[in-house]
Design an enzyme around this catalytic site. Structure first.
Site, short mmCIF file in Angstrom:
data_model
loop_
_atom_site.label_atom_id
_atom_site.label_comp_id
_atom_site.label_asym_id
_atom_site.label_seq_id
_atom_site.Cartn_x
_atom_site.Cartn_y
_atom_site.Cartn_z
N SER A 256 0.84 -1.21 0.00
CA SER A 256 0.00 0.00 0.00
C SER A 256 0.87 1.24 0.00
CB SER A 256 -0.87 0.03 1.26
OG SER A 256 -0.16 0.66 2.33
N ASP A 257 0.27 2.37 -0.38
CA ASP A 257 1.00 3.62 -0.21
C ASP A 257 0.86 4.04 1.27
OD1 ASP A 257 1.50 6.35 -2.55
OD2 ASP A 257 2.47 5.89 -0.65
N TYR A 258 1.53 5.10 1.58
CA TYR A 258 1.72 5.58 2.96
C TYR A 258 0.37 5.85 3.65
CZ TYR A 258 4.90 8.12 6.19
OH TYR A 258 5.67 8.53 7.26
N ALA A 260 -2.33 4.49 3.32
CA ALA A 260 -3.49 4.43 2.40
C ALA A 260 -4.56 3.48 2.90
CB ALA A 260 -3.02 4.02 1.01
#
Ligand code: GLC
Length: 716
Positions: A256-258, A260
Site C-alpha cells: 500500500s502507499d503511505y 493508504a
C-alpha cells in the site's frame, strides 16, 4: 517453498500480520505521520520491513535486531524511494524521459541500484509509471510523461535496471511499479483527488505501463492513493485481483502507499480501521505501509469474520517469497557486504544523462553562444541554486554534490567575464535585488536568465493551480527583458511552466528541468555548444493553464477545431494548440525528413504480420546531430472513436553534417490493435495512416496510408 511453509507454520497470528507491517524509520520524511521507535516491534516480530533508513551501520543494526532477537529470526527488507539516483542524482524522470533513450534509462537505474544496495536497500519504490497529462499535478516530475508507450518502455528499462541479473544479486534491488493507477488524472490536477477514468482510457493509457513492468518482472506494485470511478485503488479488487493477479498473472507483493489502508475510511468505503484493513486485504493489498492497520486491525477483522486466516497466509507467503528471492534468508546482510558502490563513480553517467535531458525549446540565432559573447550576466534565483537541482525525491543525494548553472558556466568559459546576481528569491515578495541585477545586464553581450521552481514545488503534495513562475520572478524577468540585452531563458522546473510571455520574448529558451548532480555542467555544455541538445518533450507544453489537461492523443470531436468556424471545438480567447507539442525539441542542426514509404500497401491481420516503414533523414546543418524520429498511427475509422493518433515507435538517427540516412521501423500487428468492446486487444480491418516526424504537431508530420485486410478464409 519448504522454508516458507515451515516458517509460516510456526508463526503466531501476530507474527504473521507483523510480516505485513512496513514501518518508516524516518531518516527521510515522506508522509504525514511517523512510526516512532520500532525496536520493540522488530524484536517482537511485528515488523516485516523498514523504509526510509539507509547506511551500512544503521541497516545492519536494525537487521541484527530482527535476525538475532526475534523469535523466528525472519529478516527484514529495507525500502527507499530511489527514483532517479541514490547518492549520485540523475535528472528527474520527466526530464530523463525526454532523452527517449531506453538504454540510458536502464543504465541510470542500474547505477542507482548498485549505490542503494551498498547502503543496505533491498527494494525501491520506483519506477513511478503514472501517465501524466496535467502540469498542475506536482508528481508529473516523477513521471515519464504523457504517453503510454514511452511509459511502458520506461517501465521495462527501469525494472530491468534496478533488478539487474536477479533479485538475489548483491547490486540488485527489487523494483516497485507505482502508483497503480490513474493518479495523473486526479481532479483538477490536485494531489490525492479522485480520478474519473473510463474503462477504455484505463486500458488504452494508464494500465499499459504496469503491464510492461509486470512483463519485465517487477517484484512489487504500489497502488495509488486516489480512487478511480468511485473505487479507491487500495480497495480495488477488480484491478488488483482481476487485472494484476489474474489477467497479468502478477505474483509479486502489493504494497500500500503511505497510510493508504486506513484512508479507506476517509474515502468513505470503510466504517473503521478494522473494516479498512479487511477491505484492503481482500482486495489484494499484501503490505500495509506505516499505518499499523494490518498489525492491529487484521486480528480483529478475523474475529469479526470479515477475513479468513488463509487470506493473511497468502499475503505472508508473498512477503516471505520476496525476502527469499532477495537472498535475505541466506544472508540478511548480503547487500551490506557489497563493496562495488564504494568504488563506483557515476559522475560521468550523471553528466551524460543531464546533457541528454535538456530540451532546447526556442533558439533565435543566439545559441550556441558565439565566441564574441565575452560578457555574460547570469541572473535569477536558479542560477546558483544547489539543492534545487536534486529535485523532490533525492534519496541519499547531497546538495553539495550538485554543480550549479553559474558554476558550470564559469568553469566552461574561464576567459569570459561572467557576472551574477540572483535578482529575486524563488518565492516571496522581496524585489530589492531587481535593480542591481538589471544594472549588471546593461553592458553585457548576453544574459542567461535562470528562473523556475524550487525542488519542493513539484513532487508529492505539490500541485500548483497556477503553474507559472513563482513569487516575483515574472516581474524580475520582465525587468531583465526591458534592459534590451539578449536573454537566454533557462527554466529549472518539475513541470512544463506556463510562461508563454517569457518564451515568446527571450532569444532562446531551454527546459532544463531538475538535472541532478551535473546540472550546471550539462547546461553549460549545451549553451556553449560542447553538447548539441537532443532531448524532446515527453509531455505537451501548454500555452495557458486553461488548456490543461492537454496532450496529443486526444479523441477527435465531431466538430474538430477550425479557427474559421465558430461552431467547432475551440476557445474564444486562445488557440487550441499547445505552445509546444509532445516530442518538441530543437538541436543545433537542421534535419529534414522525406521519402516516407512502406514495403507493402496492405497487410493481412495475422499475429506474425510485419510492416516495414522507411523514411530518409538528412542533416542540412553544419554539425553532427542525434535526432529522434517518431512514428504515430491513426485509425480513422474503427468500432470505437480512437485517439487522433498514437505513438507506436521512435528511432534515433545519428547524422554527421550534410549526411542522410534511412530510418527503418518494423511494425507488428500490435501497432494497429486497440482494446475492443470487451477491452481485449484486436486489430480491425480497414485503412490506417502512418505519420512520421520530429514531434506530434500534425502540421509537420509526413503520412502514408496502408490497409489491414482480413486473412482469407481457408474454406472459401
Ligand atoms: C509516499 C508516496 C510514495 C512513496 C511512499 C514511501 O506517500 O506517495 O510514492 O513511495 O510514500 O515514501
Amino acid at each position: 517453498m519448504e522454508l516458507i511453509n515451515r516458517i509460516l507454520s510456526e508463526m503466531t497470528l501476530e507474527e504473521k500480520v507483523g510480516q505485513l507491517n512496513l514501518v518508516t524509520a524516518g531518516q527521510a520524511v515522506t508522509g504525514p505521520v511517523a512510526n516512532g521507535d520500532m525496536t520493540e516491534n522488530i524484536r517482537a516480530g511485528f515488523v516485516g520491513g523498514v523504509f526510509n533508513l539507509w547506511g551500512r551501520d544503521a541497516v545492519r543494526a536494525a537487521q541484527k535486531l530482527a535476525v538475532e532477537e526475534s523469535r523466528l529470526s525472519v529478516p527484514l527488507f529495507f525500502g527507499l524511494d530511489v527514483l532517479h539516483g541514490h547518492r549520485t542524482i540523475f535528472p528527474v524522470p520527466l526530464a530523463e524521459a525526454g532523452a527517449f533513450d531506453v538504454e540510458l534509462w536502464g543504465r541510470t537505474a542500474r547505477a542507482a541500484a548498485v549505490e542503494a544496495a551498498a547502503d543496505g536497500i533491498d527494494l525501491t519504490f520506483a519506477p513511478m509509471l503514472d501517465v501524466a497529462r496535467d502540469p498542475r499535478w506536482g508528481r508529473i516530475v516523477e513521471a515519464p510523461g504523457e504517453d503510454p508507450l514511452v511509459a511502458a518502455e520506461f517501465a521495462a528499462a527501469k525494472v530491468k535496471g534496478f533488478q539487474g541479473e536477479g533479485l538475489s544479486a548483491q547490486g540488485s534491488i527489487a523494483a516497485t511499479a507505482k502508483h497503480f493507477v490513474g493518479g495523473g488524472a486526479a481532479l483538477a490536477g490536485r494531489e490525492y483527488a479522485a480520478a474519473d477514468i473510463s474503462e477504455r482510457t484505463l486500458h488504452e493509457v494508464y494500465l499499459p505501463p504496469f503491464a510492461a513492468a509486470v512483463a519485465a518482472g517487477c517484484a512489487a506494485i504500489m497502488p495509488a492513493f486516489n480512487s478511480v470511478a468511485g473505487v479507491p485503488m487500495t480497495a480495488h479488487a477488480e484491478l488488483l485481483r482481476g487485472y494484476l493477479r489474474t489477467r497479468l498473472a502478477f505474483e509479486g507483493v502489493i504494497i500500500s502507499d503511505y497510510t493508504a489502508v486506513p484512508e479507506l475510511v476517509q474515502h468513505g468505503v470503510a466504517a473503521d480501521l478494522v473494516e479498512a484493513a479487511a477491505l484492503a486485504l481482500k482486495a489484494g493489498i499484501d503490505v500495509d505501509m506505516v499505518s499499523g492497520a494490518y498489525l492491529h486491525g487484521l486480528p480483529q477483522a478475523l474475529e469479526r469474520g470479515l477475513i479468513e486466516e488463509t487470506d493473511i497466509d497468502a499475503a505472508v507467503r508473498r512477503v516471505l517469497t520476496l525476502k527469499r528471492n532477495l537472498g535475505l534468508f541466506e544472508n540478511p546482510y548480503r547487500r551490506l557486504d557489497a563493496s562495488e558502490a564504494a568504488t563506483c563513480d557515476h559522475g560521468a553517467l550523471a553528466l551524460e544523462a543531464a546533457r541528454r535531458s535538456i530540451t532546447l525549446l526556442t533558439n533565435r540565432d543566439i545559441l550556441p553562444l558565439p565566441a564574441d559573447v565575452r560578457r555574460i550576466a547570469v541572473v535569477g534565483p536558479l542560477a546558483d541554486a544547489r539543492a534545487e537541482m536534486l529535485g523532490p525525491w533525492y534519496a541519499a543525494g547531497r546538495a553539495e554534490s550538485c554543480v550549479t548553472i553559474l558554476e558550470g558556466l564559469r568553469a566552461a568559459l574561464p576567459a569570459r567575464e561572467i557576472r551574477h546576481h540572483p535578482g529575486v528569491a524563488i518565492e516571496g515578495d522581496d524585489c530589492s535585488g531587481v535593480d542591481a541585477a538589471c544594472a549588471l545586464c546593461a553592458t553585457v553581450d548576453a544574459v542567461v536568465l535562470c528562473v523556475g521552481e524550487s525542488a519542493g514545488m513539484s513532487g508529492e503534495a505539490a500541485s500548483r493551480a497556477s503553474p507559472g513562475l513563482p513569487g516575483r520572478q515574472r516581474e524580475f524577468a520582465e525587468a531583465i527583458l526591458a534592459t534590451g540585452a539578449p536573454v537566454i531563458a533557462v527554466l529549472s522546473s518539475g513541470r512544463p511552466l506556463i510562461a508563454s510571455w517569457l518564451i515568446e520574448r527571450a532569444r532562446a529558451t531551454l527546459a532544463t528541468w531538475l538535472l541532478g548532480d551535473m546540472a550546471g555542467k550539462a547546461v553549460a555544455d549545451v549553451l556553449t555548444g560542447r553538447f548539441n541538445p537532443t532531448a524532446r518533450l515527453a509531455a505537451t507544453w501548454p500555452r495557458e493553464v486553461g488548456q490543461i489537461p492537454i496532450f496529443y492523443a486526444t479523441r477527435s470531436s465531431g466538430r474538430p477545431p477550425d479557427a474559421g468556424n465558430p461552431f467547432t471545438s475551440r476557445y474564444l480567447d486562445i488557440p487550441t494548440e499547445p505552445l509546444f507539442p509532445f516530442g518538441h525539441g530543437l538541436s543545433y542542426a537542421q534535419v529534414q525528413l522525406y521519402n516516407l514509404r512502406t514495403n507493402v500497401e496492405r497487410f493481412e491481420i495475422r499475429d506474425d504480420a510485419e510492416l516495414e516503414v522507411r523514411v530518409d533523414v538528412a542533416n542540412r546543418g553544419t554539425i553532427a546531430t542525434e535526432e529522434t524520429v517518431f512514428l504515430f498511427v491513426r485509425d480513422p475509422v474503427a468500432s470505437v472513436a480512437r485517439p487522433a493518433m498514437e505513438l507506436k515507435a521512435w528511432a534515433k538517427s545519428f547524422l554527421d553534417a550534410g549526411a542522410a540516412k534511412t530510418t527503418v521501423f518494423t511494425l507488428s500487428i500490435e501497432s494497429f490493435s486497440f482494446p475492443g468492446k470487451n477491452m481485449q486487444r484486436r486489430c480491425e480491418p480497414g485503412a490506417f495512416e502512418i505519420l512520421v516526424g520530429l514531434n506530434a504537431d500534425p502540421k509537420t508530420l509526413r503520412s502514408i496510408r496502408v490497409e489491414a485486410v482480413p486473412t482469407p478464409n481457408p474454406q472459401a
